[in-house]
Structure formats: C-alpha cells, structure tokens
Design a protein around this motif. Structure first.
Motif, mmCIF file in Angstrom:
data_model
loop_
_atom_site.group_PDB
_atom_site.id
_atom_site.type_symbol
_atom_site.label_atom_id
_atom_site.label_comp_id
_atom_site.label_asym_id
_atom_site.label_seq_id
_atom_site.Cartn_x
_atom_site.Cartn_y
_atom_site.Cartn_z
ATOM 1 N N ILE A 1 3.025 3.837 -7.853
ATOM 2 C CA ILE A 1 4.415 3.665 -7.407
ATOM 3 C C ILE A 1 5.105 2.623 -8.276
ATOM 4 O O ILE A 1 4.469 1.661 -8.725
ATOM 5 C CB ILE A 1 4.473 3.272 -5.912
ATOM 6 C CG1 ILE A 1 5.907 3.373 -5.397
ATOM 7 C CG2 ILE A 1 3.883 1.905 -5.670
ATOM 8 C CD1 ILE A 1 6.030 3.284 -3.883
ATOM 9 N N PHE B 1 6.055 -4.047 0.753
ATOM 10 C CA PHE B 1 5.467 -4.437 -0.527
ATOM 11 C C PHE B 1 5.930 -5.859 -0.841
ATOM 12 O O PHE B 1 7.040 -6.257 -0.463
ATOM 13 C CB PHE B 1 5.932 -3.513 -1.658
ATOM 14 C CG PHE B 1 5.543 -2.074 -1.466
ATOM 15 C CD1 PHE B 1 4.349 -1.593 -1.981
ATOM 16 C CD2 PHE B 1 6.351 -1.209 -0.756
ATOM 17 C CE1 PHE B 1 3.982 -0.275 -1.786
ATOM 18 C CE2 PHE B 1 6.001 0.111 -0.560
ATOM 19 C CZ PHE B 1 4.810 0.577 -1.083
ATOM 20 N N HIS C 1 7.319 7.807 -7.082
ATOM 21 C CA HIS C 1 5.921 8.053 -6.694
ATOM 22 C C HIS C 1 5.722 9.555 -6.548
ATOM 23 O O HIS C 1 6.696 10.304 -6.350
ATOM 24 C CB HIS C 1 5.542 7.305 -5.408
ATOM 25 C CG HIS C 1 6.173 7.841 -4.154
ATOM 26 N ND1 HIS C 1 5.707 8.970 -3.516
ATOM 27 C CD2 HIS C 1 7.225 7.416 -3.429
ATOM 28 C CE1 HIS C 1 6.439 9.195 -2.446
ATOM 29 N NE2 HIS C 1 7.384 8.274 -2.361
ATOM 30 N N SER C 2 4.495 9.998 -6.668
ATOM 31 C CA SER C 2 4.143 11.408 -6.472
ATOM 32 C C SER C 2 5.007 12.337 -7.325
ATOM 33 O O SER C 2 5.377 13.429 -6.876
ATOM 34 C CB SER C 2 4.290 11.799 -4.992
ATOM 35 O OG SER C 2 3.590 10.921 -4.165
ATOM 36 N N ILE D 1 8.267 6.748 7.614
ATOM 37 C CA ILE D 1 7.250 5.787 7.175
ATOM 38 C C ILE D 1 7.972 4.563 6.630
ATOM 39 O O ILE D 1 8.912 4.699 5.829
ATOM 40 C CB ILE D 1 6.380 6.374 6.046
ATOM 41 C CG1 ILE D 1 5.713 7.660 6.484
ATOM 42 C CG2 ILE D 1 5.332 5.375 5.596
ATOM 43 C CD1 ILE D 1 5.136 8.435 5.333
ATOM 44 N N GLN E 1 6.912 1.134 4.666
ATOM 45 C CA GLN E 1 5.831 0.399 4.022
ATOM 46 C C GLN E 1 6.382 -0.853 3.355
ATOM 47 O O GLN E 1 7.399 -0.801 2.660
ATOM 48 C CB GLN E 1 5.146 1.266 2.954
ATOM 49 C CG GLN E 1 4.181 2.289 3.506
ATOM 50 C CD GLN E 1 3.052 1.700 4.305
ATOM 51 O OE1 GLN E 1 3.060 1.798 5.534
ATOM 52 N NE2 GLN E 1 2.096 1.063 3.661
ATOM 53 N N GLN F 1 10.721 5.913 4.088
ATOM 54 C CA GLN F 1 10.705 7.309 3.633
ATOM 55 C C GLN F 1 10.773 8.210 4.863
ATOM 56 O O GLN F 1 9.898 8.171 5.724
ATOM 57 C CB GLN F 1 9.428 7.579 2.832
ATOM 58 C CG GLN F 1 9.297 9.020 2.343
ATOM 59 C CD GLN F 1 8.117 9.186 1.405
ATOM 60 O OE1 GLN F 1 8.117 8.689 0.291
ATOM 61 N NE2 GLN F 1 7.086 9.883 1.868
ATOM 62 N N ASP G 1 0.845 -1.186 0.000
ATOM 63 C CA ASP G 1 0.000 0.000 0.000
ATOM 64 C C ASP G 1 0.885 1.242 0.000
ATOM 65 O O ASP G 1 1.496 1.582 1.020
ATOM 66 C CB ASP G 1 -0.893 -0.018 1.247
ATOM 67 C CG ASP G 1 -1.967 1.036 1.178
ATOM 68 O OD1 ASP G 1 -1.863 1.938 0.316
ATOM 69 O OD2 ASP G 1 -2.928 0.963 1.973
ATOM 70 N N PRO G 2 0.976 1.920 -1.143
ATOM 71 C CA PRO G 2 1.872 3.076 -1.213
ATOM 72 C C PRO G 2 1.269 4.351 -0.643
ATOM 73 O O PRO G 2 1.929 5.378 -0.593
ATOM 74 C CB PRO G 2 2.108 3.220 -2.718
ATOM 75 C CG PRO G 2 0.855 2.727 -3.341
ATOM 76 C CD PRO G 2 0.334 1.637 -2.440
ATOM 77 N N PRO H 1 0.601 5.765 2.297
ATOM 78 C CA PRO H 1 1.299 6.619 3.281
ATOM 79 C C PRO H 1 2.439 7.415 2.656
ATOM 80 O O PRO H 1 2.673 8.566 3.033
ATOM 81 C CB PRO H 1 1.826 5.595 4.302
ATOM 82 C CG PRO H 1 0.897 4.443 4.186
ATOM 83 C CD PRO H 1 0.536 4.363 2.738
ATOM 84 N N LEU H 2 3.146 6.814 1.711
ATOM 85 C CA LEU H 2 4.252 7.514 1.044
ATOM 86 C C LEU H 2 3.708 8.671 0.225
ATOM 87 O O LEU H 2 4.221 9.794 0.255
ATOM 88 C CB LEU H 2 5.019 6.549 0.138
ATOM 89 C CG LEU H 2 5.546 5.264 0.793
ATOM 90 C CD1 LEU H 2 6.145 4.332 -0.260
ATOM 91 C CD2 LEU H 2 6.585 5.580 1.843
ATOM 92 N N LEU H 3 2.632 8.400 -0.518
ATOM 93 C CA LEU H 3 2.056 9.419 -1.399
ATOM 94 C C LEU H 3 1.432 10.555 -0.591
ATOM 95 O O LEU H 3 1.570 11.735 -0.932
ATOM 96 C CB LEU H 3 0.976 8.799 -2.296
ATOM 97 C CG LEU H 3 1.335 7.520 -3.054
ATOM 98 C CD1 LEU H 3 0.154 7.030 -3.864
ATOM 99 C CD2 LEU H 3 2.521 7.739 -3.964
#
Lengths: 427, 192
Positions: free
Chosen positions: B178, B144, B51-52, B140, B142, B129, A34-35, A37-39
């Motif tokens: 991502i 994957f 990402h972003s 953070i 995460q 991150q 689940d990306p 939180p990063l985004l």
C-alpha cells in the motif's frame, strides 16, 4: 552580548539540535499499520468469493487432540458465487484463536499448542468468516501404537496410503503424525524389496507396490512399533511410457511418466512406483535419471549420445529409446498439430501447440532426430494479433488463445530455422 | 463542509497578519523577520491511496500551524480533513483523518521570493474503505502511522509579504502492498 550569555545560548542550541535529532529518529522509526483488511476485501471481491473454509493438514479423529509443542498447519480455501472451489494463499492472513493461553497461531496459519485446553482456530478474509476448527490440547505420552490403517491388498505397480493410530496415557486414541515408516527387508541392502515408500506427509505414508508377493509395513514411534502385512496382487498387464521416444538436448530436463495398464483395462499413474534405469550405447553417461523420492522419473541430458530408458515393476518392464543431442543448427521445425492452415474454434479456448526441431546433427541420423523445443522456441503472432495470442514464456509456452474470428500468422523460430503457419479462427 | 472551516481560518489569519505587519524592505531583513514568526498553512490536497492494483484519489484540506525554533527550522502541527472520497470498482476510499507533527526545514531563497522546504515528521491517519455489491455493504477503517515526508516550495506574494503560495508532495505511508501520499497546493500566512 556578554560571554556567559553567548555560552548559554550556544549550549541551549546544541541541546535543541540533539533533541531534534532524537525526535527525527524516533518519529521516522515509528511505523505501524496493517493494510491486509483493505487488500483482502478487494481479493474476495475479485475472486467473487461467497464463503471460505479452513482445514488442518492432518486427519484427526472425532476430537482433534494435540500435545503441547505440537504444531498443526491450517490452509484456507474458498467457494465462488458459481460454486467453484477457489484456492487461497494461507500466508499473511488474520488467523485467530480463541484461547491464547493454550496455543498460538502464526500469520501463516501454523498453530502451536502451548498448554492444555480447548482452542478454536478461525479465519476472517474480506468480510467472510470461516467455520472454526476446534483443537483439544491434552499433553500425554504415547502408550502403544494401536494399528496401521490402510488396505492389506494392493495392485502391482500402484500406490496405497497408510496412517497409524496411537493410544495415549490420557486414555485417548489419536492419529500419529511423527511416525518412522519402514519396510523391513529380508536382506540388509533391500535388493529383494517388492515395495517402496514413495512419500511421507504428516503421518501419512504412501507405498508403491512393485512386484507380486507380501511385504511388511512397519510404523515406529520411539520404542513402540507395529506391523501390517500387505499382499500385492499380480494384476499388472503392461507398462506404458510417456513419451515413448525420448529426445532431449544436453542440459535439458524432462519429466518422464509411467502408466500401469491392467487386465481389466483400468490404468493408473505409476511414475513414482516404477524403478527407472538408463543404459547408454558405449556405457557413456549421456543422461541422469532419478529414482529419488520427489523427483522420480526426472531425466536430464548430460552429453550427446543414444541409449535406452527402462521402467520396471517387478518382472514387467517397458523401454524407450533415448537420444541426447547438442543442437547447433537444425534442418526444420515441425508443429503439432501440423495442419496448415491451422484451424481453431473460437469457443474451444486455449490450445497447446508443440514445436519439434528436426536435427541434422544427431548422434545417429537413423534414430529419433526430432527434439521437443516447445519451451525453448520463440513463439510470436506476426499478423492478426486481434484474432490470436500466443504465450511465449512460463510453463504454457506455445499455448495459443483465439480472440476473435479472423486469420492470423503464427511464427515459431529456433536457432537457424523459422516456421510460419496461418491460423484461421472460426466461430 | 470540511473545506469551509480551514478557509475561514486562513482568511482571518491573512487579515490579522496584514493589519499587524510592517514589511521589511530588504531580503535579509525579510528573511530574519520571516523566521521569527508563527505561521498557518492551509492546503487543498489530492491524495493517493494505492493498493491491490487500484488507485484512489480522495481529496482533503490540510490545516497546519507552526513556529520557527531556529532560522529555517520550524515545528508544524497539522491535521487533514476529508473533502471527497474516490470510487474505483465497487470500492470507495477516503482518508478520514490525518494528523501529526513535523519538523520544517526551509531552504535559503532559490530565487526572488521563492524557497523550497522539506517536512519530516510523524503522521497518524485512518483510511476508510466502503464497498457495496450484491452481497451487501461493508466498511473497513484501518489506521496507519509512521513517517511523514514532504518536499515542496513556497513563494511569497509580491503584494502581501507575509502570505506565501505553497505546493508540496507528501508521503504518508509506503510499504510493499500500500502507498498513501498526495500533492497539495495552498497558502501560508506568517503571523506576528
């Protein structure tokens, strides 16, 4: 190698190959992560958010009661470091609830009550935590409708909003959200209606008052109902239409606007309240004009011709001449503002320019040969792009942005015509 | 520090393999011989985390070990350790760890001492991150997991038959929002 050994080796090879196939299928289908939180951290940083808040789409009383199977949609908004409100997408967020037995919440913030109990709804976004909203799930039947809340007086050609409260079998009084709203008329076809419902959203009805007099607003839920009598005051002086002269192309859509002007010099938007009508010379259908909820005042050109658009609130009305043209060639392009050179102040920021085609093939050359082509024309800065930019797509076509002090050339072209204007950007 | 341990392992493997190995002399024998051995692979990787509309390029070392179950089909077990993170704007990103198992499909020789390979398997990884701004710091992590897909080449050294230079592109995780991938360059040592 003996025959049985060779056979065994072949058999083992087949099973291993099958195992590899299954291994690959299982591994390649097992995808998790689940990306968000990063985004969301980047999103919160980019927007410079300092806080977020969540709100339900309903107005509750002191305690937010909901029935089992009832849903409440939540939205999220933020505040940036400068104190400005920031709108945020509620979808695909980390919505949380404290009691998963009593309810469930989707990634889009829609809470659904499952069992009696208290539930807190919360949201975390990029490290910011919203204050929780507490819901009380208490399954009960509606006993009777207590009242309709809203003003019993309205100005002619204005909108008023109403909600209804109900008394439930668990002795709680709650706002009602699934209400059937109506304005009973003296005659079945409603031709004498002096008010009309212009919108219904989550239990709140908005009524447009059209003509002086009294009307009855009725709220019904099942067999329960209650009425509210509303008086409409005769305080409307006149109506104004926007635009006051209408030219559109065949196939083009345009949203018309109406404004109610009052004796005390106040005014209000009456686009949804007025009754829109259209008459054409020779009774041809040159355009369609909507009175429907949600699209009131939407005009669409059907075929070339001239006619009249009328907006009325009771006996007070206003008209605008309508010309529908089919442009194949035009004689010139006019700009608004039409200064040459055009002077823009660097500190003023963006400015919306409008382009009009002067037609040489309108139905009646004496009537309204100027057609708004702002959203159809091609806008381009041909020199001095370091001083000026122009939007050539989307809803802000023709919007110019001064970038630095200097001189630029702006070109607007449509069909067979081009208009060039010099733009001076001054400090 | 992260790069030191895999480097030592690789050096020990090269020494061990060189001492034990009697190199076959023709390509057929070489190929057969190669495909009966376990192997160790060490790569230095430039990873990509996107990402972003931000691109991060942390680095890592990857140590993998495997063995052949058929001619040109092997099983790899691998683990990545971070070497450095990458900073973009106020964000600092690294892949803290990545590990998994994959099937290695190796092509016949494309040219003298050169062949291509593909890895298909499963990877579990964790992206960290960190951000630091006026509002403070925030970390953070995460996780994957999903399919690991790599394509690459391996070229045998002329003086060390059981040592190969490897280079590959690997994709660890891709979805709309991502993408996590990387390119790696390293050495593979065939053991006996």
């Amino acid at each position: 190698m003996t025959g049985w050994a060779s056979s065994l080796q072949c058999s083992v090879r087949k099973w291993v190959q099958r195992g590899i196939s299954i291994f690959l299928i299982v591994l390649l289908s097992a995808c998790d992560g689940d990306p968000r939180p990063l985004l969301e951290s980047v999103e919160a940083s980019d927007l410079n958010l300092v806080s977020i808040s969540i709100t339900p789409n309903r107005t509750f009383g002191d305690i937010a009661y909901v029935n089992i199977d009832e849903s409440v949609q939540f939205s999220v908004a933020g505040v940036d470091a400068a104190g400005n409100a920031v709108s945020l997408d509620r979808r695909n967020r980390f919505w949380k609830i404290s009691n998963t037995d009593a309810g469930a919440i989707s990634r889009d913030g829609r809470f659904t009550a499952l069992a009696n109990g208290q539930v807190s709804v919360g949201l975390e976004l990029g490290g910011l935590v919203a204050t929780e909203f507490v819901l009380e799930v208490s399954d009960a039947e509606l006993d009777f409708i207590v009242d309709i809340e809203g003003s019993t007086e309205a100005s002619q050609c204005s909108e008023s909003s109403y909600t209804a409260d109900g008394f439930f079998t668990d002795n709680t009084e709650r706002p009602l959200f699934d209400v059937n709203w109506s304005i009973p008329s003296d005659v079945p076809d409603g031709s004498n209606a002096i008010a009309k419902i212009v919108s219904e959203i989550e239990g709140t009805v908005t009524v447009g008052a059209m003509a002086p007099g009294q009307y009855t607003l009725r709220a019904s839920v099942g067999s329960a109902s209650t009425d509210l009598t509303v008086s409409i005051n005769a305080d409307l002086a006149s109506l104004a239409l926007q635009p006051s002269e209408i030219s559109i192309q065949r196939g083009q859509s345009l949203g018309l606007g109406a404004r109610a002007l009052r004796d005390d010099d106040s005014s209000n938007d009456a686009t949804r309240v007025v009754n829109w009508s259209l008459t054409a010379v020779n009774d041809e259908q040159i355009a369609t004009l909507s009175n429907a909820r949600g699209s009131s005042g939407q005009l669409r050109g059907v075929s070339p011709g001239v006619g009249t658009v009328t907006a009325s609130c009771g006996d007070i009305m206003q008209t605008a001449e309508l010309t529908v043209v089919e442009l194949t060639s035009i004689s010139s392009i006019e700009l608004e503002p039409d200064d040459s050179p055009l002077e823009l102040d660097l500190s003023d920021g963006e400015e919306q320019l409008r382009a009009f085609a002067v037609t040489n093939n309108s139905v009646d050359d004496d009537v309204n040969s100027r057609v708004d082509i702002t959203n159809q024309a091609n806008w381009e800065v041909t020199s001095g792009t370091e001083f000026l930019s122009v939007d050539n797509s989307g809803s802000v076509r023709g919007e110019v942005t001064p970038l630095a002090e200097g001189t630029a050339t702006l070109r607007v072209s449509y069909l067979n015509q081009t208009r060039t204007v010099t733009v001076n950007i001054v400090p | 520090m992260a790069i030191v341990a895999p480097a030592w392992i690789l050096l020990v493997c090269i020494a061990f393999a060189q001492a034990a190995h009697a190199a076959p002399r023709n390509a057929f024998e070489y190929s057969r011989d190669l495909n009966t051995r376990p192997y160790v692979d060490v790569q230095f990787a430039l990873q990509g985390v996107r990402h972003s509309e931000l691109d991060f390029y942390p680095t890592a070392t990857q140590l993998s070990a495997g063995f052949w179950i058929f001619n040109d089909i092997g099983i790899d077990f691998f683990i990545d350790r971070p070497v450095s993170s990458d900073k973009e704007s106020i964000f600092d990103v690294e892949i803290r760890q990545a590990s998994g198992v994959a099937l290695r499909f190796q092509s016949p020789h494309l040219a003298t001492r050169l062949h291509a390979y593909m890895l298909l398997g499963y990877v579990d990884l964790q992206v960290e991150q960190n951000q630091a701004d006026d509002r403070g710091t925030r970390r953070i992590r995460q996780s994957f997991s999903g399919a690991r897909i790599s394509i690459g080449f391996a070229r045998r050294l002329s003086r060390l038959d059981n040592v190969l230079i490897t280079g590959e592109y690997r994709n660890y995780y891709t979805e709309d929002e991502i993408q996590i991938d990387g390119i790696g360059l390293g050495l593979r040592v065939n053991l006996r």
